[in-house]
Design an enzyme around this catalytic site. Sequence first.
Site, PDB file in Angstrom:
ATOM      1  N   ASP A 142     -27.036  16.834 -14.574  1.00  0.00           N
ATOM      2  CA  ASP A 142     -26.325  17.171 -13.335  1.00  0.00           C
ATOM      3  C   ASP A 142     -25.187  16.183 -13.075  1.00  0.00           C
ATOM      4  OD1 ASP A 142     -25.798  18.618 -11.075  1.00  0.00           O
ATOM      5  OD2 ASP A 142     -27.429  17.759  -9.890  1.00  0.00           O
TER       6      ASP A 142
ATOM      7  N   ASN B 104     -26.575  29.712 -11.951  1.00  0.00           N
ATOM      8  CA  ASN B 104     -25.191  29.282 -12.174  1.00  0.00           C
ATOM      9  C   ASN B 104     -24.180  30.432 -12.183  1.00  0.00           C
ATOM     10  OD1 ASN B 104     -26.047  26.468 -14.329  1.00  0.00           O
ATOM     11  ND2 ASN B 104     -25.592  26.501 -12.147  1.00  0.00           N
TER      12      ASN B 104
END
Length: 228
Positions: free
Chosen positions: A12, A60
């Site tokens: 991340d 996503n």
Amino acid sequence: MLIPWHVAIIMDGNGRWAVKQSLPRIWGHKRGIETVKTIVQVADTIGIKILTLYAFSTENWKRPKIEIDSLLSLLVQFLKNETNKFIKAGIRLRILGDLSKFPQEIRDELNKVCMFMAKNTRFELNIALNYGARQELVHAFKEMLKHGIKNPTEQTISSFLYTAGQPDPDLLIRTSGELRISNFLLWQIAYSEIYVTDTLWPDFTENDLRIAISEFQKRERRFGGVNK
Ligand code: FPP
């Protein structure tokens, strides 16, 4: 010292890294790929046997199309560029996730690179793509029904997951500070040690991986029991 056999990483912070440098987000993903190259090589050198990277989640798709398209094309390009190196290094690639959502040409490319590395056994690289752990479980249950399995054990369920045949992660690393699992490997991380660092993925180095492993080595893993 015990080296974790299977390490999983939630990579991340690419976007935040880019914003900090006043760059478009995709530059964060580009730098993130450089980190992937380093970490695959270092993981292999250290003696880790399976590395699972969360590259694209089922959530996503909510991102702007331009970011999705660029991220996917960077990924496919990365795999094509690295194929020969991976073959020589004895690395096998497995994609975890529902590939049916991807355009046919991306699926063909992914299948092709996986096939090239299919005979390798020394080191396994799992890349989670359009992956969500709940989706994985639903997929596994449907497959079990198709196979007429009415009374599955834990082992049966594990054997229908995308990670079939692989031991569960010993260590789960998350970069950039968030204390979340984000629908990653929910079944497989039941007893994994979790290590979170504030370092953003593009800044994550060999040293950061070594620190995560030495933290892991300090943990006392009891798997619900009592150590003598
Ligand atoms: C999280 O950063 C990262 C991703 C959604 C993609 C991860 C992909 C890569 C590192 C590159 C390709 C991967 C491989 C395996 C070659 P974010 O964009 O959510 O960052 P933010 O939370 O700071 O916005």
